[in-house]
Design an enzyme around this catalytic site. Structure first.
Site, mmCIF file in Angstrom:
data_model
loop_
_atom_site.group_PDB
_atom_site.id
_atom_site.type_symbol
_atom_site.label_atom_id
_atom_site.label_comp_id
_atom_site.label_asym_id
_atom_site.label_seq_id
_atom_site.Cartn_x
_atom_site.Cartn_y
_atom_site.Cartn_z
ATOM 1 N N HIS A 56 0.848 -1.197 0.000
ATOM 2 C CA HIS A 56 0.000 0.000 0.000
ATOM 3 C C HIS A 56 0.876 1.236 0.000
ATOM 4 C CE1 HIS A 56 0.764 -0.578 4.308
ATOM 5 N NE2 HIS A 56 0.259 0.616 4.578
ATOM 6 N N HIS A 58 1.337 3.940 1.929
ATOM 7 C CA HIS A 58 1.880 4.679 3.082
ATOM 8 C C HIS A 58 3.402 4.801 3.005
ATOM 9 C CE1 HIS A 58 -1.883 3.958 5.839
ATOM 10 N NE2 HIS A 58 -2.033 4.973 5.006
ATOM 11 N N ASP A 60 5.748 4.688 5.119
ATOM 12 C CA ASP A 60 6.589 3.729 5.842
ATOM 13 C C ASP A 60 6.662 2.380 5.111
ATOM 14 O OD1 ASP A 60 3.804 3.503 6.753
ATOM 15 O OD2 ASP A 60 4.537 2.006 8.172
ATOM 16 N N HIS A 61 5.998 2.295 3.939
ATOM 17 C CA HIS A 61 6.072 1.081 3.109
ATOM 18 C C HIS A 61 6.639 1.357 1.715
ATOM 19 C CE1 HIS A 61 3.542 -1.294 5.956
ATOM 20 N NE2 HIS A 61 3.324 -0.057 6.364
ATOM 21 N N HIS A 114 -7.371 -0.837 5.467
ATOM 22 C CA HIS A 114 -6.317 0.026 6.026
ATOM 23 C C HIS A 114 -6.083 1.169 5.042
ATOM 24 C CE1 HIS A 114 -2.708 1.157 8.218
ATOM 25 N NE2 HIS A 114 -2.017 1.099 7.099
ATOM 26 N N ASP A 133 -0.024 -4.039 6.145
ATOM 27 C CA ASP A 133 -0.680 -3.547 7.360
ATOM 28 C C ASP A 133 -2.127 -4.040 7.451
ATOM 29 O OD1 ASP A 133 1.628 -2.236 8.019
ATOM 30 O OD2 ASP A 133 0.838 -0.213 7.728
ATOM 31 N N HIS A 171 4.918 -4.682 10.772
ATOM 32 C CA HIS A 171 5.223 -3.911 11.996
ATOM 33 C C HIS A 171 5.394 -4.836 13.197
ATOM 34 C CE1 HIS A 171 4.485 0.282 10.645
ATOM 35 N NE2 HIS A 171 3.609 -0.274 9.821
#
Ligand code: ZN
Ligand code: FE
Length: 243
Positions: A56, A58, A60-61, A114, A133, A171
């Site tokens: 996805h 985001h 942090d990905h 998400h 996530d 995570h």
């Protein structure tokens, strides 16, 4: 030859997964939130990164996409529904598509909620799952762009996979998830036992990921929710749960 999978801790509590196929020599990195630790790990192993797979959009990905692509010429696979948010993507995928790592095929499962276009990568042969996530150890992703009904359906679908399926979550949230899980099902001995194990592991600085589908079916209160209403209630309670 089985795939080799390396966990790279990144940012605050992310895990980036490096997956290497010794037969073909190809390597994919799943959800690189940053580039430097990924490039360092691949270099130390003598692995050439040929691909990036994003679950996805985001940051942090995906934050490492551009720098890894620049350093390695890797091709980037990302969810079609998030194409506008992942401008570095080369290949856009949707439900039922197949992505290859050497001769190993992973199926794309759409798991929205998400984020609206979130996907999960599943190697049925080898029983490996990269749920980004969507599914965490004893938890699940927050509902930023979707509904409780969607997430409940996602988790029910993943719960039906073979119990030995290894789950490579993005995570390290397990300790907080385990505490919430026990508060939800105080009489569940499997949850109590797992909380003790997770506390010990985290006290010693050890990771709690990967997990398995079987372990999640036994101890994950979101996977275990018997209805959309119960799932929604638990998701809201977890959002408000201290720690
Ligand atoms: Zn996310
Ligand atoms: Fe994340």
């Amino acid at each position: 030859m089985p795939l080799e999978i390396i966990r790279i801790p990144a940012l605050t509590d992310n895990y980036i997964w490096l997956v290497h196929d010794p037969a073909s020599g190809d390597t994919v990195v799943v959800d690189p939130g940053e580039a430097d630790p990924v490039l360092a790990e691949a270099a130390a192993r003598g692995w050439r990164i040929g691909q990036i797979w994003n679950t996805h959009w985001h940051p942090d990905h995906t934050g490492g996409n551009a720098a890894i692509k620049e350093a390695t010429a890797a091709t980037i696979t990302a969810p079609a529904a998030e194409a506008d948010r992942i401008p570095t993507a080369d290949r856009l995928v949707a439900e039922g598509d197949t992505v290859m790592l050497g001769d190993h095929a992973a199926t794309v499962l759409e798991t929205p909620a998400h984020t609206a276009g979130h996907v999960t990568y599943h190697f049925a042969d080898g029983a490996l799952l990269f749920p980004g996530d969507t599914l965490f150890a004893m938890g699940c992703g927050r509902l930023f762009e979707g509904s409780a009904g969607q997430m409940h359906a996602n988790l029910q679908r993943l719960a039906a996979l073979p119990p030995e399926t290894m789950v490579y979550c993005a995570h390290e949230y397990t300790l907080a998830n385990a505490r919430y899980a026990l508060s939800t099902e105080p009489g569940n001995a499997a949850i109590a036992d797992r909380l003790s194990e997770v506390e010990l592991a985290r006290m010693n600085g050890l990771p709690t990921i990967p997990t398995t589908i079987g372990e999640e079916c036994a101890t994950n209160p979101f996977m275990r929710a018997v209805s959309v209403a119960q799932f929604a209630e638990r998701r809201a309670a977890k959002d408000a749960f201290p720690g």
